[in-house]
Design a protein around this motif. Structure first.
Motif, PDB file in Angstrom:
ATOM      1  N   UNK A 419       0.790  -1.224   0.000  1.00  0.00           N
ATOM      2  CA  UNK A 419       0.000   0.000   0.000  1.00  0.00           C
ATOM      3  C   UNK A 419       0.826   1.279   0.000  1.00  0.00           C
ATOM      4  N   UNK A 420       2.086   1.219   0.415  1.00  0.00           N
ATOM      5  CA  UNK A 420       2.862   2.445   0.606  1.00  0.00           C
ATOM      6  C   UNK A 420       4.185   2.390  -0.150  1.00  0.00           C
ATOM      7  N   UNK A 421       4.555   3.544  -0.694  1.00  0.00           N
ATOM      8  CA  UNK A 421       5.866   3.670  -1.326  1.00  0.00           C
ATOM      9  C   UNK A 421       6.442   5.048  -1.011  1.00  0.00           C
ATOM     10  N   UNK A 422       7.747   5.109  -0.973  1.00  0.00           N
ATOM     11  CA  UNK A 422       8.483   6.347  -0.735  1.00  0.00           C
ATOM     12  C   UNK A 422       9.407   6.572  -1.920  1.00  0.00           C
ATOM     13  N   UNK A 423       9.483   7.800  -2.387  1.00  0.00           N
ATOM     14  CA  UNK A 423      10.347   8.103  -3.524  1.00  0.00           C
ATOM     15  C   UNK A 423      11.128   9.386  -3.261  1.00  0.00           C
ATOM     16  N   UNK A 424      12.298   9.452  -3.860  1.00  0.00           N
ATOM     17  CA  UNK A 424      13.099  10.661  -3.804  1.00  0.00           C
ATOM     18  C   UNK A 424      13.752  10.850  -5.166  1.00  0.00           C
ATOM     19  N   UNK A 425      13.882  12.100  -5.603  1.00  0.00           N
ATOM     20  CA  UNK A 425      14.496  12.343  -6.903  1.00  0.00           C
ATOM     21  C   UNK A 425      15.183  13.698  -6.932  1.00  0.00           C
ATOM     22  N   UNK A 426      16.087  13.812  -7.866  1.00  0.00           N
ATOM     23  CA  UNK A 426      16.793  15.071  -8.130  1.00  0.00           C
ATOM     24  C   UNK A 426      16.766  15.312  -9.634  1.00  0.00           C
ATOM     25  N   UNK A 427      16.520  16.556 -10.040  1.00  0.00           N
ATOM     26  CA  UNK A 427      16.529  16.887 -11.465  1.00  0.00           C
ATOM     27  C   UNK A 427      17.280  18.190 -11.693  1.00  0.00           C
ATOM     28  N   UNK A 428      17.909  18.259 -12.847  1.00  0.00           N
ATOM     29  CA  UNK A 428      18.667  19.452 -13.236  1.00  0.00           C
ATOM     30  C   UNK A 428      18.407  19.734 -14.710  1.00  0.00           C
ATOM     31  N   UNK A 429      18.139  20.985 -15.019  1.00  0.00           N
ATOM     32  CA  UNK A 429      17.930  21.419 -16.395  1.00  0.00           C
ATOM     33  C   UNK A 429      18.735  22.680 -16.656  1.00  0.00           C
ATOM     34  N   UNK A 430      19.314  22.750 -17.846  1.00  0.00           N
ATOM     35  CA  UNK A 430      19.975  23.978 -18.262  1.00  0.00           C
ATOM     36  C   UNK A 430      19.658  24.233 -19.731  1.00  0.00           C
ATOM     37  N   UNK A 431      19.314  25.478 -20.041  1.00  0.00           N
ATOM     38  CA  UNK A 431      19.051  25.897 -21.413  1.00  0.00           C
ATOM     39  C   UNK A 431      19.943  27.081 -21.739  1.00  0.00           C
ATOM     40  N   UNK A 432      20.694  26.962 -22.837  1.00  0.00           N
ATOM     41  CA  UNK A 432      21.508  28.067 -23.349  1.00  0.00           C
ATOM     42  C   UNK A 432      20.888  28.519 -24.665  1.00  0.00           C
ATOM     43  N   UNK A 433      20.628  29.809 -24.760  1.00  0.00           N
ATOM     44  CA  UNK A 433      19.918  30.338 -25.929  1.00  0.00           C
ATOM     45  C   UNK A 433      20.687  31.535 -26.493  1.00  0.00           C
ATOM     46  N   UNK A 434      21.001  31.470 -27.765  1.00  0.00           N
ATOM     47  CA  UNK A 434      21.692  32.563 -28.466  1.00  0.00           C
ATOM     48  C   UNK A 434      20.927  32.866 -29.744  1.00  0.00           C
ATOM     49  N   UNK A 435      20.515  34.112 -29.947  1.00  0.00           N
ATOM     50  CA  UNK A 435      19.658  34.411 -31.080  1.00  0.00           C
ATOM     51  C   UNK A 435      19.872  35.829 -31.589  1.00  0.00           C
ATOM     52  N   UNK A 436      19.648  35.977 -32.890  1.00  0.00           N
ATOM     53  CA  UNK A 436      19.639  37.265 -33.569  1.00  0.00           C
ATOM     54  C   UNK A 436      18.318  37.326 -34.328  1.00  0.00           C
ATOM     55  N   UNK A 437      17.341  37.918 -33.693  1.00  0.00           N
ATOM     56  CA  UNK A 437      15.970  37.840 -34.198  1.00  0.00           C
ATOM     57  C   UNK A 437      15.562  39.137 -34.885  1.00  0.00           C
ATOM     58  N   UNK A 438      15.041  38.995 -36.092  1.00  0.00           N
ATOM     59  CA  UNK A 438      14.575  40.153 -36.855  1.00  0.00           C
ATOM     60  C   UNK A 438      13.175  40.544 -36.416  1.00  0.00           C
ATOM     61  N   UNK A 439      13.031  41.772 -35.909  1.00  0.00           N
ATOM     62  CA  UNK A 439      11.749  42.346 -35.524  1.00  0.00           C
ATOM     63  C   UNK A 439      11.317  43.320 -36.615  1.00  0.00           C
ATOM     64  N   UNK A 440      10.150  43.077 -37.191  1.00  0.00           N
ATOM     65  CA  UNK A 440       9.599  44.003 -38.180  1.00  0.00           C
ATOM     66  C   UNK A 440       8.475  44.787 -37.511  1.00  0.00           C
ATOM     67  N   UNK A 441       8.716  46.078 -37.246  1.00  0.00           N
ATOM     68  CA  UNK A 441       7.698  46.936 -36.632  1.00  0.00           C
ATOM     69  C   UNK A 441       6.780  47.459 -37.736  1.00  0.00           C
TER      70      UNK A 441
END
Length: 814
Positions: A419-441
């Motif tokens: 009937x019972x369970x115990x859990x433990x976890x660890x998570x790590x995320x990394x995002x690197x973003x490099x952009x040259x975005x054209x905006x047309x006003x």
């Protein structure tokens, strides 16, 4: 992209020969060589049937099932073990399962439930299939496995399938008191999904708000609200930051959408909802997973994907699942795409009661060729005519977006008893973003614009540690499903210290872009936001009887958010301790296959950095509080399923003022109705429809916004889908779907109407065998009418609609 209904008795894949670049050919040969090596290893296995002893099948649970229809009993076992179990509805119709009680494994429970039914359970990858014994089983001790979608049923909304509900634990869609949607891996394959917007093509509440070859592919609007960039996505229920990341959809077992507030389940987040990506897991039984597929998308994009999984060691104690993808070529608007993705899943049954898991995903992707159109300086009353989706309006830089995404998580799960369970976890995320975005006003209705380039870089990170216990207790006749635990979360955002946002020229939408941007910049970043959370949570699902149950949960959060300038000085601080976000729901089941519910939930979403395109650029805003009320009904029958939900969301308002300042002021209210149904009209023909009616309003805001509809929120959306199995050609299915996005206003002051539009998609899949190997060929045609349209990306944001595109895929399993 169409929803298809491939037959359960066939499976997938082939690699079609084609002229390739030397690099792509080398990669394909390498992929093929690796696959053949694994195939050779697989054929050396002993050909004697063994009892599958994977962690899922070997774990012991306390079972107490009453005598009931067979389909309901199988669904109950799938929920208890959190394993996808597939059965064709025609096999379970009219059959009953006996009462089953006691402590047992899933294999033992299935044997008892299927006793006398003439059916058997076999494993296939990470799913279990219920089928008739085949004639091949009489000739060999190895079972012949029929393969279907992993737990998905083509004529169903899959309401009996488990969906992650954060700190409420895993429960079926039917038993979740919120509106949800599941997209299976087979549907992803059949429709050849490559964008988040097309992933939920059959759900009217989900509206695309991003472009796959732009800096914002992850944008999605749900119930009129855009999902949060930093907290709107999860992988296996754990937090990730996917801003600017188009996920590798072919590497997921399923994708779940939880609509609305997620405060108790997942903590701080947008009231729009949560998208949870579930990675492919090691096989459940002793049958390995081995497949290769090659794909082509117009105009000249090629992809190769390999999927390998197996179990090894004593009694299959250890398992792995490896997926790798390469995608490269020229896109429909003469941009470029280059992507490498790899994911790995591991598990190990360290003892009969202790399970270790690991999941990792890495992706490096460069995409280009898409512009962002902004109407904050627009002086006209109506938008210019929509452009052909093949139009490339980028300047000389071609508007590149480069992302590098890392995710890893590991955890232990210990079964204290049945009937019972115990859990433990660890998570790590990394995002690197490099952009040259054209905006047309955009300036005039004739299409004149002023162009700026957003030359920027960001880094995002997320760490989470969690310990949780869940189990069952009884107080007299009442059963309690208890969940409680603690989390420690740290999150950061780095932004560019030497980025730029400046004008480079002018032009017109209907002419070639001759502007030049040739700046070479080495981006430097600084820590702009730090967020720390310490969390305690608990919930109790009180089951009074087979019909009535009550869910009560609470989440206490100590929250601290700091904003910094380039020098590292703290410029803003938001601290609030013991923030309480409750969840309360009442559920009534008049039938085992039907749930009527009412729910209430509160949530907070973290403050964000104001974009450099506004006058208060780089300001850090305070968190916003939201509330949601929802009443709904869900039902899943043998040949059809349906859902309905009434909802009301109240949230702090954020909008752009006439002087181009992004502010938080007043409230917004979203209320609406969702209706959905899918089912078999005949043995071969399946059809479905989905509808969202949405009423939104700014309240207690500045006079220009007061009483207006919320910017970019359509009044109504309709989604249709149908599929047909061609009886004259066994294994051939065709399908079609369409989505109608109703009218909205692009500005919060109630002006600049966005025209409504329909987009239709079609496709086909053919399942056969080549030299005894299962092979599937797939075709998908998106926007078959080549409709020209604009679609919204929030207030003042416009994107050019995707043109007609053709995708082909061939897959072989070995």
């Amino acid at each position: 992209m169409p929803t298809l209904s491939p037959r359960a008795s066939h499976r997938a894949a082939l690699a079609a020969p084609a002229r390739r670049s030397p690099r792509s050919c080398r990669l394909s040969l390498l992929t093929f060589a690796c696959a053949m090596a694994f195939a050779a290893a697989g054929t050396s296995r002993t050909a004697h049937a063994q009892q599958a002893t994977s962690p899922a099948l070997a774990s012991v649970r306390q079972v107490a099932l009453p005598a009931q229809p067979l389909g309901q009993a199988i669904n109950a076992l799938a929920r208890e073990w959190d394993v996808a179990i597939s059965i064709d509805a025609s096999l379970s119709n009219g059959k009953s399962a006996p009462a089953v009680q006691g402590s047992m494994t899933l294999s033992q429970a299935l044997s008892r439930v299927l006793a006398g039914s003439g059916l058997v359970a076999v494993s296939s990858g990470s799913a279990v299939i219920i089928q008739r014994p085949s004639s091949a089983q009489g000739a060999t001790t190895l079972p012949t496995v029929l393969v279907t979608a992993e737990g998905a049923v083509a004529n169903s909304m899959n309401l009996q399938q488990p969906v992650a509900s954060g700190t409420l634990g895993n429960r079926s869609q039917l038993d979740t008191p919120f509106s949800t949607t599941i997209v299976s891996s087979q549907e992803i394959e059949n429709r050849q999904v490559t964008t988040l917007g097309s992933l939920f093509a059959g759900d009217a509440s989900a509206v695309p708000a991003g472009a796959t070859y732009s800096g914002r592919p992850n944008y999605l609007q749900v119930r009129g609200l855009r999902l949060d960039d930093s907290t709107g996505a999860k992988i296996n229920g754990l937090p990730v930051v996917n801003y600017g990341v188009e996920m590798p959809y072919e590497q997921f077992e399923r994708v779940e959408l939880l609509k609305g507030l997620s405060g108790f389940m997942y903590g701080f987040g947008s009231p729009g909802g949560i998208v949870n990506f579930v990675t492919k897991k090691p096989p459940v039984g002793d049958k390995p997973v081995r497949s290769i597929d090659i794909g082509y998308t117009s105009d000249h994009v090629w992809s190769q994907h390999i999927d390998l999984g197996d179990r090894f060691g004593n009694d299959g104690r250890f398992g792995y699942r490896l997926n790798a993808t390469h995608e490269e070529g020229t896109t429909y608007n003469n941009g470029k795409i280059n992507r490498d993705s790899v994911s790995l899943g591991l598990d190990a049954r360290l003892t009969p009661d202790l399970l270790w898991t690991f999941d990792g995903l890495y992706q490096k992707r460069r995409a280009e060729g898409t512009v962002y159109v902004n109407t904050s300086s627009f002086t006209g009353a109506s938008l210019p005519s929509a452009l052909n989706g093949r139009t490339n309006l980028t300047s000389s830089d071609n508007s590149p977006n480069k992302t590098e995404f890392y995710m890893m998580s590991t955890g232990l799960q210990y079964s204290v008893n049945a009937d019972w369970k115990i859990s433990t976890n660890y998570s790590y995320t990394r995002t690197k973003k490099r952009y040259q975005e054209d905006y047309l006003y955009l300036l005039t209705e004739g299409g004149d614009y002023r162009e700026s380039v957003f030359d920027w870089a960001n880094n995002f990170g997320f760490h989470q540690m969690q310990v949780m216990a869940d189990g069952k207790v009884r107080t007299g006749p009442i059963e309690h499903q208890l969940v409680f635990g603690a989390q420690r979360i740290s999150q950061y955002t780095d932004t560019a210290s030497n980025g730029s946002f400046g004008s480079i020229g002018t032009g017109n939408l209907y002419d070639d872009n001759t502007n030049v941007y040739n700046v070479t910049r080495i981006p430097q970043t600084y820590r702009a936001i730090d967020i720390r959370q310490n969390v305690l949570f608990a919930s109790d699902t009180v089951k009074f009887n087979d019909q009535w149950s009550l869910i009560a949960g609470g989440r206490y959060t100590d929250y601290q958010q700091k904003g910094r300038n380039k020098a590292g000085d703290v410029t803003s601080t938001y601290t609030k301790n013991q923030v309480f976000t409750p969840t309360l729901a009442l559920m009534y089941k008049p039938l085992a296959t039907t749930t009527i519910y009412g729910s209430y939930v509160e949530s907070l979403e973290a403050g964000t950095i104001v974009s450099p395109i506004y006058t208060n650029a780089n300001s850090v805003l305070s968190p916003l509080k939201s509330k949601q009320y929802e009443f709904g009904v869900k039902t899943e029958q043998d040949d059809w399923s349906a859902t309905a939900a009434l909802f009301r969301i109240e949230r702090g308002a954020a909008y752009v003022t006439p002087d181009n300042t992004y502010v938080q002021d007043g409230r917004v209210r979203f209320q609406g109705l969702e209706l959905g149904s899918i089912g078999k009209l005949t043995r071969a023909w399946t059809a479905g429809a989905n509808l969202m009616l949405l009423d939104s309003e700014y309240r207690r805001t500045a006079s220009l916004q007061e009483g207006n509809r919320v910017a970019a929120a359509p009044r109504y959306v309709v989604a249709l889908q149908t599929s047909y199995d061609i009886g004259a050609v066994p294994g051939l299915s065709v399908g079609m779907d369409g989505k109608y996005i109703g009218r909205s206003n692009l500005k919060s002051n109630g002006t600049l109407p966005m025209p409504s539009f329909w987009v239709f998609n079609a496709g086909a899949s053919y399942h056969t065998r080549v030299s005894s190997y299962p092979v599937t060929l797939r075709l998908a045609v998106d926007n078959i009418a080549n409709k020209r349209y604009w679609y919204a990306q929030g207030e003042d944001g416009l994107l050019i609609g995707t043109p007609r595109t053709v995708s082909l895929n061939a897959k072989i399993e070995f």
